[in-house]
Each structure stands twice: as C-alpha cells, then as structure tokens.
Design a protein around this motif. Structure first.
Motif, PDB file in Angstrom:
ATOM      1  N   GLY A 109      -3.343  -0.682 -12.260  1.00 15.02           N
ATOM      2  CA  GLY A 109      -3.588   0.325 -11.223  1.00 15.02           C
ATOM      3  C   GLY A 109      -2.369   1.050 -10.675  1.00 15.02           C
ATOM      4  N   GLY A 230       4.583  -3.417  -1.904  1.00 12.27           N
ATOM      5  CA  GLY A 230       5.501  -4.089  -0.987  1.00 12.27           C
ATOM      6  C   GLY A 230       6.501  -4.957  -1.729  1.00 12.27           C
ATOM      7  N   ARG A 259       5.963   4.569   1.058  1.00 12.65           N
ATOM      8  CA  ARG A 259       7.244   4.316   1.710  1.00 12.65           C
ATOM      9  C   ARG A 259       8.365   4.308   0.681  1.00 12.65           C
ATOM     10  NH1 ARG A 259       5.367   2.275   7.149  1.00 12.65           N
ATOM     11  NH2 ARG A 259       3.173   2.696   6.890  1.00 12.65           N
TER      12      ARG A 259
ATOM     13  N   LEU B 108      -7.521   3.699  -2.048  1.00  7.64           N
ATOM     14  CA  LEU B 108      -6.488   4.501  -2.700  1.00  7.64           C
ATOM     15  C   LEU B 108      -6.670   4.461  -4.221  1.00  7.64           C
ATOM     16  CD1 LEU B 108      -3.289   3.210  -0.833  1.00  7.64           C
ATOM     17  CD2 LEU B 108      -4.659   5.226  -0.278  1.00  7.64           C
ATOM     18  N   GLN B 109      -5.940   5.316  -4.910  1.00  9.73           N
ATOM     19  CA  GLN B 109      -5.951   5.287  -6.380  1.00  9.73           C
ATOM     20  C   GLN B 109      -5.398   3.949  -6.878  1.00  9.73           C
ATOM     21  OE1 GLN B 109      -4.749   7.909  -4.662  1.00  9.73           O
ATOM     22  NE2 GLN B 109      -5.435   9.826  -5.588  1.00  9.73           N
ATOM     23  N   GLY B 110      -6.060   3.405  -7.867  1.00 11.75           N
ATOM     24  CA  GLY B 110      -5.513   2.205  -8.509  1.00 11.75           C
ATOM     25  C   GLY B 110      -5.678   0.925  -7.709  1.00 11.75           C
ATOM     26  N   HIS B 139     -13.045  12.764 -10.545  1.00 12.65           N
ATOM     27  CA  HIS B 139     -11.656  13.200 -10.614  1.00 12.65           C
ATOM     28  C   HIS B 139     -10.882  12.504 -11.718  1.00 12.65           C
ATOM     29  CE1 HIS B 139     -12.079  15.434  -6.830  1.00 12.65           C
ATOM     30  NE2 HIS B 139     -12.871  14.436  -6.487  1.00 12.65           N
ATOM     31  N   ARG B 140     -10.924  11.170 -11.747  1.00 18.17           N
ATOM     32  CA  ARG B 140     -10.144  10.453 -12.759  1.00 18.17           C
ATOM     33  C   ARG B 140     -10.856  10.550 -14.100  1.00 18.17           C
ATOM     34  NH1 ARG B 140      -9.927   4.903 -14.419  1.00 18.17           N
ATOM     35  NH2 ARG B 140     -11.225   4.256 -12.677  1.00 18.17           N
ATOM     36  N   LEU B 194      -5.939   9.522  -1.193  1.00 23.21           N
ATOM     37  CA  LEU B 194      -4.941   9.230  -0.173  1.00 23.21           C
ATOM     38  C   LEU B 194      -5.542   9.500   1.191  1.00 23.21           C
ATOM     39  CD1 LEU B 194      -1.771  10.909  -1.631  1.00 23.21           C
ATOM     40  CD2 LEU B 194      -2.085   8.486  -1.147  1.00 23.21           C
ATOM     41  N   GLN B 195      -5.159   8.663   2.150  1.00 20.72           N
ATOM     42  CA  GLN B 195      -5.741   8.813   3.479  1.00 20.72           C
ATOM     43  C   GLN B 195      -5.320  10.106   4.174  1.00 20.72           C
ATOM     44  OE1 GLN B 195      -3.348   6.846   2.621  1.00 20.72           O
ATOM     45  NE2 GLN B 195      -1.872   6.431   4.229  1.00 20.72           N
ATOM     46  N   ILE B 196      -4.287  10.786   3.645  1.00 21.47           N
ATOM     47  CA  ILE B 196      -3.861  12.032   4.284  1.00 21.47           C
ATOM     48  C   ILE B 196      -4.408  13.253   3.543  1.00 21.47           C
ATOM     49  CG2 ILE B 196      -1.732  11.166   5.317  1.00 21.47           C
ATOM     50  CD1 ILE B 196      -0.367  12.579   2.797  1.00 21.47           C
ATOM     51  N   MET B 223      -1.195  -6.325  -3.179  1.00 23.05           N
ATOM     52  CA  MET B 223       0.268  -6.245  -3.244  1.00 23.05           C
ATOM     53  C   MET B 223       0.804  -5.098  -2.386  1.00 23.05           C
ATOM     54  SD  MET B 223       0.799  -7.062  -7.301  1.00 23.05           S
ATOM     55  CE  MET B 223      -0.415  -5.943  -7.937  1.00 23.05           C
ATOM     56  N   THR B 224      -0.107  -4.423  -1.663  1.00 20.77           N
ATOM     57  CA  THR B 224       0.307  -3.274  -0.855  1.00 20.77           C
ATOM     58  C   THR B 224       1.321  -3.684   0.206  1.00 20.77           C
ATOM     59  OG1 THR B 224      -1.915  -2.408  -1.150  1.00 20.77           O
ATOM     60  CG2 THR B 224      -0.564  -1.343   0.518  1.00 20.77           C
ATOM     61  N   GLY B 225       2.237  -2.807   0.464  1.00 24.72           N
ATOM     62  CA  GLY B 225       3.284  -3.073   1.449  1.00 24.72           C
ATOM     63  C   GLY B 225       2.913  -2.604   2.843  1.00 24.72           C
ATOM     64  N   GLN B 226       3.892  -2.079   3.542  1.00 23.29           N
ATOM     65  CA  GLN B 226       3.758  -1.720   4.945  1.00 23.29           C
ATOM     66  C   GLN B 226       2.695  -0.652   5.209  1.00 23.29           C
ATOM     67  OE1 GLN B 226       5.729  -2.931   7.647  1.00 23.29           O
ATOM     68  NE2 GLN B 226       6.263  -4.545   6.209  1.00 23.29           N
ATOM     69  N   GLU B 227       2.372   0.138   4.197  1.00 20.88           N
ATOM     70  CA  GLU B 227       1.444   1.242   4.400  1.00 20.88           C
ATOM     71  C   GLU B 227       0.008   0.765   4.665  1.00 20.88           C
ATOM     72  OE1 GLU B 227       2.394   4.224   4.773  1.00 20.88           O
ATOM     73  OE2 GLU B 227       0.593   5.432   4.584  1.00 20.88           O
ATOM     74  N   ARG B 230      -1.714   1.772   7.948  1.00 18.68           N
ATOM     75  CA  ARG B 230      -2.097   3.183   8.109  1.00 18.68           C
ATOM     76  C   ARG B 230      -3.307   3.537   7.258  1.00 18.68           C
ATOM     77  NH1 ARG B 230       1.807   6.656  10.857  1.00 18.68           N
ATOM     78  NH2 ARG B 230       3.134   5.066  11.758  1.00 18.68           N
TER      79      ARG B 230
END
Lengths: 300, 442
Positions: A109, A230, A259, B108-110, B139-140, B194-196, B223-227, B230
């Motif tokens: 992904g 992250g 980020r 989000l994508q992926g 879309h994809r 994307l959320q924006i 595995m998403t980081g700080q985002e 949001r």
C-alpha cells in the motif's frame, strides 16, 4: 511549478505546524533556551522525525548557532536537514547498462505500482524504450492495475497469471527485454511486510534471477516508503536492506498532508539517500529528490 | 518496557531515599522514558503528552509515594491509562435491524480498504451472514477487479455497476441490488482519499448518503505516524466515523496510531488486519495493544500463532507418548516441523514480553540449523526414526550424504534428541511440563 515550489507545497502542512509551534523562535539567534528547545522538539516529533533524529537535529542546530552568532534558528535547522539528507545522494536514472534493470520494493500500500507507472512514463517520454514487469502476482488485480499504467505510459508490459512465481515472471521479463533490446526494465514487486521471512527470501530470489540473466543487475533497487509512515519506516528500511541491497529510497504521497519526517530518521540511522518523491496521482506527479529544496520546503 | 520501568523506578527510590520511596521529581524523570516509548511507537505528540501528564498527576499522589512498591504502582497506572484510552470493552460490528446493514469503508490511499473488505466478507460469512461487496472506487485502476476477485475468494456476493457509473450511482445501485437479492450485509468499498482533498471528501459524504450506510469504518494503516490524529479528526468531522480498523498489524509496527485515532475520534477500534490472507482479521484487544505500544511484547499474539500451528491432537498424543517415554525421532521431527510452521524464530521472540531487542541477536536458534535438522530427520528411514538405536556409523554416513550435511551434524542431532528425551522423562515425574504449558496457552 519549480522544483522548490513543489517541495514547498508538498511539505506545506508540516512547515505551517513548524511555524505554529515555534513562531518567533525561528528567527532567534544565539543560545537556545529550554522553552525553545522543548517547542522545537515537539515540532520535529510532530513531523515524524522520531526522538533520536529530533535530538540529533537540535544538537546540530545549536552547534551551528554557537559557531555563527548571525545564524537564526530557521536557517540553522534548514542547513542541518540539508546536510543530513544530502550526506549521500542518488539519482534514479538509467546508466549505460543494457538493459538497465530496476526493482521497486516496499511494504503493502505504499504506492509501488503507481510509482512504477509514473517512472515508466517519464523514461518513455525521454525516448528510452522501457519495459514494465508485473512481478506482483499475489495481490488480486495488481497486474491489471499496472496494465492500465503501462498503456497510459505507452510502454510494453510483461505479465504472468496470478499466483505465478514472481522470479519466473522476472525471468520472462528480462529475457524479453534482452530479445527486444529494451533500454530500461522496471520491475514492480508485490508489497511485503519486512517481517515476513519467506517473502523477503522471495525477493532475494528475484535479485538472483536478475543477476543471472543480466550480470550486474538489478542496477537499482528502489525502496518505496509512504510519507505518512511513522517510526516503522526505519525498521522497514533495515529489513529490506538485509534481503537486497537498497540503492535509494522513494517517498510517495508527499502531497500536502504527509509529514515526511520519517526519512530524516532513516537518513540519520542508515545513511540511505532519497532519489524520488511522488507528489500525487497524476502521470507526471513525481520529482527527483533534492535535499536543499526539501530542507527549504520544511522551514521556509 | 514495563519491567525496565519498574526496575528503574524501584532503583531510583532505593538509591535516593534508602527507604524504597519515590519523590515527585524522580517519578517525573522516569516518565520521560514512558514518553519516549510512546513517541517511538508513533503516538501523537500531544496525545503522549496528555497521557504522561495524567499518569504523573496520579503517580505523585500520597498513595503511591507511601507505597512500599511505588515502582509497580506507577507502572500499573501507565497501563491503566493506556488501556482506558484504547477502550476496555470489546466492541464488534453491529448489525442493523434494517436489512441489509450497510458498511462503508473509508480511508487514505493504500491503507488496505479493499483487502479489508474481502476479510470482512469472510468474517461475516463465517457468522452465517450473507454479504454482498461492491466498489465505488472508480479512481484507482483495477480496484473494482481486485474487489471482484476477493469477493470470489470470500464466497460473497458481488455487484458490478455499469461501466462509467459515478460513485453516487454505484452506491445507490448496490443498495438496491443488495435489498433485492436479500443480503444481510452490504460492504461498500471506496477510493482512497486525502482528508484535505475537498472534492473527494464531498464524494464520500455523497456515498454515505446514497448507500444509507449504517456504519462508516475508517481503515488506517497501523504503521501511520503522527498524521493519524488529523486523518481521524477530518474523516470523523466531515463524514462521520462509527468504528476504526487498523491494518498491517502483522508487521512490527508498535501501533501507536491506535491511540492517536481513538483520541481523535472517540470511536471504538473494531478490527486489526493481520496478513494478506482473507482470514487475517482479529478482534481488537486493548491490553494487547497497550503492551505492544510500550514495547512489552504481545503474548496473546504469540499464543495465537502457536495455536494456529500446533495440531491439538498431535500435541496431546505427544504428551501421552512423553509420559510413557516413547518419544522417538518421529516425534522429534513432528515437533520441529510445528516450531517451523510458527514462523521465523526471531520474529516469535519479538512477541515475547520482556525480551529486549538487543538481546535477540545470537540468542535465537538459527533457522538454518532447524532446516538442516529437518533434512537429516527426513533422510532417515521410518524405522530409524522409530528405533534410533539402530543408527550405526554406516547409517550415519548415509543419512549425512542424503541430507547434504555432515556426520558431525547427524551426531549433534542425535545428542540433542537424547537430551530432549531425558527432559521428557523428567516431566513424567513432575506435575509441570508440557501439560501445564498447554494449559497456560489456552
């Protein structure tokens, strides 16, 4: 749009938050007080730099500001990041080898297939005869996805049926490239979590097949990382590196929300260069990486 | 992490006061380690800060300071706070009284929405629900084909909209179709966004309306980081989110995003996605994730892996044979193969609580040795495996040649086997051993 503008818009949110957290402190010169340091740490952590790289960048900025009283915090940070990201450099550009073989690898992904399509389109536009190899035989319809990209990019595609041995597809792809005289071969591999031993072994096998058919290949192994990732990015890079020597990193989805700081941690710990950034879903939405533009995009 | 933290807190207390008590100052210092662990696990900075502040407020209270085991107390508070943030009560996907229950997937994508759709169909199917899948991802490239393929594998219904249909029309059409064919659940996949991305978020809102979704599940890469915060806030605020799904949790990500997402949305985490196969879906368990975030291992995950690999009957037979001291090389081979089935050993060790990563290097029996042992055992005749004492020098040479190893290695295996058998004999006399080990695994 200029290169710098692209990075600026890609890193817009990160930069805005940096400014929000640090405010006027970015214009500060001389010694950094405790409060500024705390705010700075928070800003870097919020950018996904991770505790270790954040500390390294703060120390580096302090050192620069002590050495040069005229230097403000913003520029001290910017130079530190540019130096860190520019310590090793790489370009994702075909060399003189015929064919020049590149593998795209990464976890699930992150956007490998999309990036493979975009890179192929770029090479084709430069007049290089390019071949895409769909070595993701595991994910349902991954091949169909790459097929669409191949036709958009106007390049040929070698594919196999779902569930086929990826190494066999690569074998067919490289044989075809040798026979038809393609200049560039891009191999899109299946997403695999770096903790899966058997899948990492499969990747090693793909590498061996490349080397057997085209001695010296793969000439470039591109590890694709998602910019919203992250601290696990570091772990990913480390484990992939073990299975197959990584030439450089690509950061995808660097498009305004991400980020992107995880690459700071990777550059800090593993000294791997970034070569490509993906900025969106359009065919042309990618850029060669530029450490200086990246650093300015973060802080200016 | 917990063990290290306990030791550290106790150590400080002893050293400083000689009485085993903590002061607010040294508690604060130790909590810095907790904060760092949280940040390394990708918990959002603000969430980590609040959590540490809450722990500190509780930990400097009289009760802890006067306690004789202040270290354990502080660690207990960290755990409690973490688990309460993650949500104690297990929540599962609720069916609606109106048929079909419509579940809309967003993210989000992926992030793994399409794969999750296939897993959810399989999960619901296993609970005797009739499920239809449909995809509004125009879309994809090939996203709809991917879902069609997964629906086939999950033995779920699938509906394909006419070529060129807009997402809104797909949502409405899928609902009509699911109603008409009498499905219990409609799982509607959507494009990654994307959320924006304002137009795409507006599209998602339309999808929610047109499909009359009862539940919108936000699917997020573990595995998403700080985002993560949001993203969670934006989807919850704009479209509304009823539950959360964390994917790719079979990797070694610590999963701090779970904490961030919970905090941002206040919604329950329903599922964890593990692995690429359709049965790779697990119910969320706060205690497990709390431990994982703090780097203390995932004992439940380990046990589940073991359970999946170990054939219950075979294990029981083995215990029985051990009791009668009939443990042969056949059993040795069976055991070896089960251990190998559980996956690479160093990965298993990572799941063990209290094993620091650094200690792993070199401590794990290496995979190659196990593989060679298996080859040696497979190069023996069944008779040799049943009656190991018949294996003489000449047979050893044949076995070594047959397995591509050396006589030394064959000898080493036989020695290991003897030791294992001796161990089994001991177990026969003691109440502890395999049987109690298996008891603990339940």
């Amino acid at each position: 749009m200029s290169l710098l503008d692209r990075f600026r818009s890609g890193l817009q949110r990160t930069r805005e938050r940096m400014e929000q957290t640090l405010g006027a402190a970015l214009g500060r010169r001389g010694a950094i007080d405790e409060a500024t340091r705390a705010a700075l740490e928070e800003a870097l952590l919020a950018a996904d730099a991770g505790p270790a790289a954040a500390e390294r960048l703060m120390d580096e900025a302090e050192r620069r500001m002590r050495a040069d009283p005229a230097l403000d915090l913003r520029h001290a940070l910017e130079r530190g990041v540019a130096q860190l990201m520019g310590a090793t450099r790489a370009r994702f550009t075909p060399g003189a080898e015929r064919p020049w073989v590149a593998l795209l690898v990464g976890v699930n992904g992150v956007g490998k297939t999309t990036l493979a399509g975009k890179l192929a389109a770029g090479f084709a536009r430069d007049g290089r005869s390019t071949l895409l190899v769909a070595a993701d035989t595991f994910r349902a319809a991954a091949t169909e996805q790459l097929e669409v990209w191949a036709s958009r990019a106007g390049v040929e595609l070698v594919r196999a049926r779902d569930g086929a041995d990826p190494a066999a597809v690569v074998h067919d792809g490289l044989s075809a490239a040798l026979a038809r005289g393609h200049e560039v071969v891009l191999v899109d591999t299946a997403g695999r979590l770096h903790t899966k031993r058997n899948l990492m072994a499969e990747l090693e096998k793909v590498g061996r097949v490349c080397a057997r058919l085209v001695p010296g290949s793969p000439h470039h192994v591109l590890l694709v990382l998602d910019a919203t990732l992250g601290q696990n990015g570091l772990q990913q890079a480390r484990e992939f590196q073990r299975a197959t020597p990584i030439t450089s990193l690509a950061i995808t989805k660097l498009d305004g929300t991400a980020r992107g700081g995880a690459v700071l941690a990777i550059a800090d710990q593993l000294k791997l260069p970034v070569s490509v950034v993906g900025l969106g879903e359009g065919l042309d939405d990618w850029q060669p990486f530029d450490p200086e533009a990246f650093a300015r995009g973060l802080f200016e | 992490m917990f063990e290290a933290l306990t030791d550290r807190l106790q150590g400080i207390a002893k050293r400083l006061t000689g009485q085993g008590k903590l002061t607010p100052e040294n508690i604060r210092e130790s909590l810095r380690d907790v904060r760092r662990a949280l940040l390394e696990a990708d918990v959002e900075v603000a969430v980590a800060r609040d959590l540490v502040a809450r722990v500190e407020a509780r930990a400097v209270g009289d009760e802890v300071l006067r306690s004789l085991t202040p270290g354990q107390q502080v660690v207990g508070i960290v755990r409690e706070e973490l688990e309460s943030l993650l949500g104690h009560a297990p929540v599962t996907l609720a069916g609606s009284p109106h048929v079909p229950t419509v579940v809309l997937l967003a993210g989000l994508q992926g992030s793994g929405k399409t794969t999750f759709a296939g897993k959810l169909a399989r999960w619901l199917g296993g609970r005797d629900k009739r499920v239809m899948l449909a995809s509004a991802d125009v879309h994809r490239p090939a996203a709809i084909d991917q879902l069609a393929r997964l629906a086939g594998m999950a033995e779920a219904g699938f509906w394909r909209a006419p070529e060129g249909a807009a997402p809104e029309a797909i949502a409405g059409g899928a609902l009509d179709e699911a109603r008409r064919r009498g499905f219990d659940f409609l799982v509607l996949d959507s494009a990654g966004r994307l959320q924006i991305d304002e137009p795409m978020m507006a599209e998602l809102e339309t999808l929610r309306r047109a499909s009359r979704a009862h539940q919108v599940l936000l699917v997020m890469d573990g595995m998403t980081g700080q985002e993560a915060v949001r993203v969670g806030r934006a989807f919850a605020g704009r479209v509304g989110v009823d539950g959360l799904v964390l994917t790719k949790m079979d990797g070694d990500a610590r999963g701090g995003a779970a904490l961030s997402l919970r905090q941002a949305t206040g919604k329950p985490i329903l599922f964890l996605g593990v692995g690429e196969k359709l049965d790779g879906l697990e119910a969320f368990d706060a205690a497990r994730i709390a431990g994982r975030i703090l780097g203390m291992g995932d004992i439940v995950g380990l046990v589940e892996k073991a359970r999946a690999a170990v054939d219950e009957q075979q294990a029981r037979r083995l215990v029985e044979r051990a009791r009668k001291s009939e443990f042969t090389l056949e059993d040795f081979l069976g055991q070896l193969q089960q251990v190998r089935k559980m996956g690479p050993l160093d990965e298993l060790m990572k799941l063990m609580p209290g094993v620091p990563r650094q200690a792993l290097a070199g401590a794990v029996p290496d995979e190659g040795k196990l593989r060679r042992y298996e080859a040696i055992l497979l190069s023996m005749t069944p008779r040799e495996r049943r009656l190991p004492r018949v294996i003489d020098g000449s047979r050893r040479r044949r076995i070594a040649a047959g397995s591509g190893t050396t006589v030394t290695e064959v000898n080493r295996l036989l020695k290991d086997y003897d030791q294992a058998r001796a161990l089994m004999k001991q177990m026969r006399h003691g109440p502890r051993g395999l049987a109690s080990l298996r008891g603990r695994m339940r």
